[in-house]
Design a protein around this motif. Sequence first.
Motif, PDB file in Angstrom:
ATOM      1  N   ARG A 133       0.832  -1.209   0.000  1.00 31.29           N
ATOM      2  CA  ARG A 133       0.000   0.000   0.000  1.00 31.29           C
ATOM      3  C   ARG A 133       0.862   1.252   0.000  1.00 31.29           C
ATOM      4  O   ARG A 133       0.588   2.209  -0.723  1.00 31.29           O
ATOM      5  N   ASP A 134       1.924   1.262   0.798  1.00 31.08           N
ATOM      6  CA  ASP A 134       2.801   2.431   0.851  1.00 31.08           C
ATOM      7  C   ASP A 134       3.493   2.680  -0.487  1.00 31.08           C
ATOM      8  O   ASP A 134       3.567   3.812  -0.960  1.00 31.08           O
ATOM      9  N   ILE A 135       3.991   1.619  -1.103  1.00 32.46           N
ATOM     10  CA  ILE A 135       4.674   1.763  -2.395  1.00 32.46           C
ATOM     11  C   ILE A 135       3.714   2.312  -3.440  1.00 32.46           C
ATOM     12  O   ILE A 135       4.014   3.292  -4.121  1.00 32.46           O
ATOM     13  N   LEU A 136       2.555   1.686  -3.562  1.00 29.68           N
ATOM     14  CA  LEU A 136       1.606   2.106  -4.601  1.00 29.68           C
ATOM     15  C   LEU A 136       1.074   3.506  -4.338  1.00 29.68           C
ATOM     16  O   LEU A 136       0.872   4.287  -5.271  1.00 29.68           O
ATOM     17  N   ARG A 137       0.853   3.849  -3.087  1.00 29.54           N
ATOM     18  CA  ARG A 137       0.363   5.189  -2.757  1.00 29.54           C
ATOM     19  C   ARG A 137       1.395   6.243  -3.137  1.00 29.54           C
ATOM     20  O   ARG A 137       1.070   7.257  -3.760  1.00 29.54           O
ATOM     21  N   LEU A 138       2.662   6.009  -2.780  1.00 29.35           N
ATOM     22  CA  LEU A 138       3.697   6.997  -3.091  1.00 29.35           C
ATOM     23  C   LEU A 138       3.892   7.149  -4.592  1.00 29.35           C
ATOM     24  O   LEU A 138       4.019   8.262  -5.105  1.00 29.35           O
ATOM     25  N   ILE A 139       3.897   6.041  -5.303  1.00 31.73           N
ATOM     26  CA  ILE A 139       4.112   6.118  -6.739  1.00 31.73           C
ATOM     27  C   ILE A 139       2.918   6.784  -7.433  1.00 31.73           C
ATOM     28  O   ILE A 139       3.077   7.543  -8.380  1.00 31.73           O
ATOM     29  N   ALA A 140       1.716   6.540  -6.932  1.00 32.40           N
ATOM     30  CA  ALA A 140       0.527   7.131  -7.546  1.00 32.40           C
ATOM     31  C   ALA A 140       0.388   8.614  -7.218  1.00 32.40           C
ATOM     32  O   ALA A 140       0.060   9.420  -8.095  1.00 32.40           O
TER      33      ALA A 140
END
Length: 182
Positions: A133-140
Amino acid sequence: MHDLTNAELVSRAKLHDESAWREIVGRHLPLLWSTARSAGLRDADAADVCQYTWLALAENLHHIRTPAKLSGWLITTARHEALRVRKVRGRELPVDLWGPPEPDFPSPEELVLADEQAVKLWRAFSGLTDQCRDILRLIAYAPDLTYQDVAEALGMPVNSLGSTRSRCLAVLRRRVGAEVGV
């Protein structure tokens, strides 16, 4: 300035280098914004969280022990402030009952379909690991960040970020597909 590391930017900012401050803000503002908005804050509250975080950085710049981990420090500070603001203000969204209607307001059917799709997506997203969730949130929410910045902010090796992101997206696709019944 774009090629300087966070540690180098912090060192220059400590010497009152205005261009270093501008680069720090430009590099990290999307990250702070996404951190504040991911806590469920309105735009105005998210802006307050960002402002608070910049003020905290200015006040604590000389006390940061690991300047290379500036992104993580900023995220942690913004997350704590966002949670404090959310607790104080709640999750209410004010509605302007007397203002003009929204242009091209979607039909009730379109709203229901969009809500159903969003529920399915967020249900699948919430089932991911915290790291995913953290990875996808930051990239998005902060697409201008480099993989180095994202890896640094999450405390993970940069060379494993791409493969981990791919696995996270694959899991999300499978879960969304299972929700839709594909």
